[in-house]
Design a protein around this motif. Sequence first.
Motif, PDB file in Angstrom:
ATOM      1  N   LYS A   1     -27.385   1.912  14.929  1.00 12.20           N
ATOM      2  CA  LYS A   1     -25.998   2.347  14.731  1.00 12.20           C
ATOM      3  C   LYS A   1     -25.905   3.856  14.858  1.00 12.20           C
ATOM      4  CE  LYS A   1     -25.388  -1.041  11.424  1.00 12.20           C
ATOM      5  NZ  LYS A   1     -25.111  -1.545  10.146  1.00 12.20           N
ATOM      6  N   ILE A   2     -25.024   4.317  15.729  1.00 12.96           N
ATOM      7  CA  ILE A   2     -24.918   5.765  15.933  1.00 12.96           C
ATOM      8  C   ILE A   2     -24.178   6.404  14.757  1.00 12.96           C
ATOM      9  CG2 ILE A   2     -22.799   5.938  17.317  1.00 12.96           C
ATOM     10  CD1 ILE A   2     -24.706   7.651  19.279  1.00 12.96           C
TER      11      ILE A   2
ATOM     12  N   ASN B   1     -16.505   5.065  21.781  1.00  7.48           N
ATOM     13  CA  ASN B   1     -17.938   4.921  21.501  1.00  7.48           C
ATOM     14  C   ASN B   1     -18.696   5.753  22.524  1.00  7.48           C
ATOM     15  OD1 ASN B   1     -19.619   2.801  23.452  1.00  7.48           O
ATOM     16  ND2 ASN B   1     -17.422   2.534  23.583  1.00  7.48           N
ATOM     17  N   THR B   2     -19.986   5.988  22.268  1.00  6.95           N
ATOM     18  CA  THR B   2     -20.738   6.902  23.132  1.00  6.95           C
ATOM     19  C   THR B   2     -21.120   6.284  24.464  1.00  6.95           C
ATOM     20  OG1 THR B   2     -22.759   6.100  22.091  1.00  6.95           O
ATOM     21  CG2 THR B   2     -21.845   8.172  21.251  1.00  6.95           C
ATOM     22  N   SER B   3     -21.246   4.950  24.514  1.00  2.13           N
ATOM     23  CA  SER B   3     -22.009   4.368  25.613  1.00  2.13           C
ATOM     24  C   SER B   3     -21.286   3.399  26.532  1.00  2.13           C
ATOM     25  CB  SER B   3     -23.249   3.680  25.033  1.00  2.13           C
ATOM     26  OG  SER B   3     -24.042   4.671  24.393  1.00  2.13           O
TER      27      SER B   3
ATOM     28  N   GLY C   1     -20.041   2.993  18.124  1.00  2.00           N
ATOM     29  CA  GLY C   1     -18.740   3.571  17.785  1.00  2.00           C
ATOM     30  C   GLY C   1     -18.745   4.344  16.477  1.00  2.00           C
ATOM     31  N   ARG C   2     -17.567   4.765  16.071  1.00  2.00           N
ATOM     32  CA  ARG C   2     -17.444   5.448  14.794  1.00  2.00           C
ATOM     33  C   ARG C   2     -16.309   4.808  13.993  1.00  2.00           C
ATOM     34  NH1 ARG C   2     -15.766  11.575  14.815  1.00  2.00           N
ATOM     35  NH2 ARG C   2     -17.920  12.128  15.245  1.00  2.00           N
TER      36      ARG C   2
END
Length: 426
Positions: A75-76, A402-404, A188-189
Amino acid sequence: QSGPTGCPISARAAEFDPFSDGYQQDPPDYVRWAREQEPVFYSPQLGYWVVTRYDAIKAIFRDNLTFSPSIALEKITPTGPEANAVLEQYGYAMNRTLVNEDEPAHMPRRRILMEPFTAEELKHHEPMVRRLAREYVDRFIDNGRADLVDQMLWEVPLTVALHFLGVPEEDMDTLRRYSIAHTVNTWGRPRPEEQVAVAHAVGNFWQYAGKVLEKMRQAPDQPGWMRYGIRKQKEHPEVVTDSYLHSMMMAGIVAAHETTANATANAIKLLLQHPESWREICEDPSLIPNAVEECLRHNGSVAAWRRLVTRDARIEGVDIPAGSRLLIVTSSANHDDRHFADADFFDIRRDNSSDHLTFGYGSHQCMGKNLARMEMQIFLEELTRRLPHMRLTGQRFTYVPNTSFRGPEHLWVEWDAARNPERQRP
Ligand code: HEM
């Protein structure tokens, strides 16, 4: 402000926020300044080192011992105790699959599970992909407008993924909800109040995956990549473990589905934004395979990937201590002028488009890349043949922060149904 190694942090590095609209709308443009001036920087907001140039990213992919993929599915945004308790309540135990497995465990597993991805095997899936693409286009071809994501590009790759894995079709709608939760959960965040809802969806997804796996174990001779793994487990139980099978049952759906759905939506959007290129592939479908590669390069569906630094390393002259986390912005590498001439230019005849890093590179490179390519080519063949007069409707594109994983949530197109080529034919 200074980073973990005592180096000063530039203002732009301090501002870098991959959950902001700037990154979501256009990741390579958002980090253009870095690609040009500060190719490796520490992001205090993320707690990651961010790498933006082609050669450095390729070298990182090449050395999977120094740069471990073990955090690829971590998890980011760490979740709070409440969400963690929910996940625990479902027995959530997502662990190593392939994409986040270190050597020496990874390679033997990859080799044992590779056969269903060979060109020979993939050919068997082609008629199913084409049939699905045609059925979905039939449903809206007379309407004159469609949201291609909602009406085709989300569901068809999901169905293909389920067929490929060997999962029953009846749970598609549930899966659709669950898999998007997995993306938010991993890359995500989510806000604290969202985290709990996401955790329930992820927990349900996990349990569902376990049930499907049990069903498959009852009939291990049926088709599909998961049952292939179940059969291989009998020969190599120490390589194809129970934990692997359960984790892959969940991660595999996301790996095969969202990546491809997003990649196709990005590709069609890009082609319609370049009407000349769209017209060319309508007139000459033999240009489609390279156009797909150029779309994956210019606007791929995986914007960035992650690695953990296992020993002190140096990237582009910057010392990175062991234990650091890297966000490798592959979409930025794909726009690096050092590797791709006039990299921002969209050129469906570019001769090195397929050097893109959207599928990663090296020992972990995407195993499903040829399945994804086949799907994208078939979707484009069907749409260019049946709706060559399609154009983008005026709209603002939105992305799941999200980052990806990256693709527009909706893609509205329109056309004059009276001019559909199949109405003109006698
Ligand atoms: C790995 C992207 C479609 C299965 C990966 C990786 C990326 C990626 C970035 C990590 C590569 C690395 O660490 O070097 C994509 C994109 C797709 C796509 C952009 C669609 C356009 C698929 C499909 C499948 C699939 C359809 C089918 C099951 C896998 C698997 C791995 C992987 C099993 C792990 C390989 C390993 O670690 O050895 N993919 N993927 N992918 N992908 Fe895909």
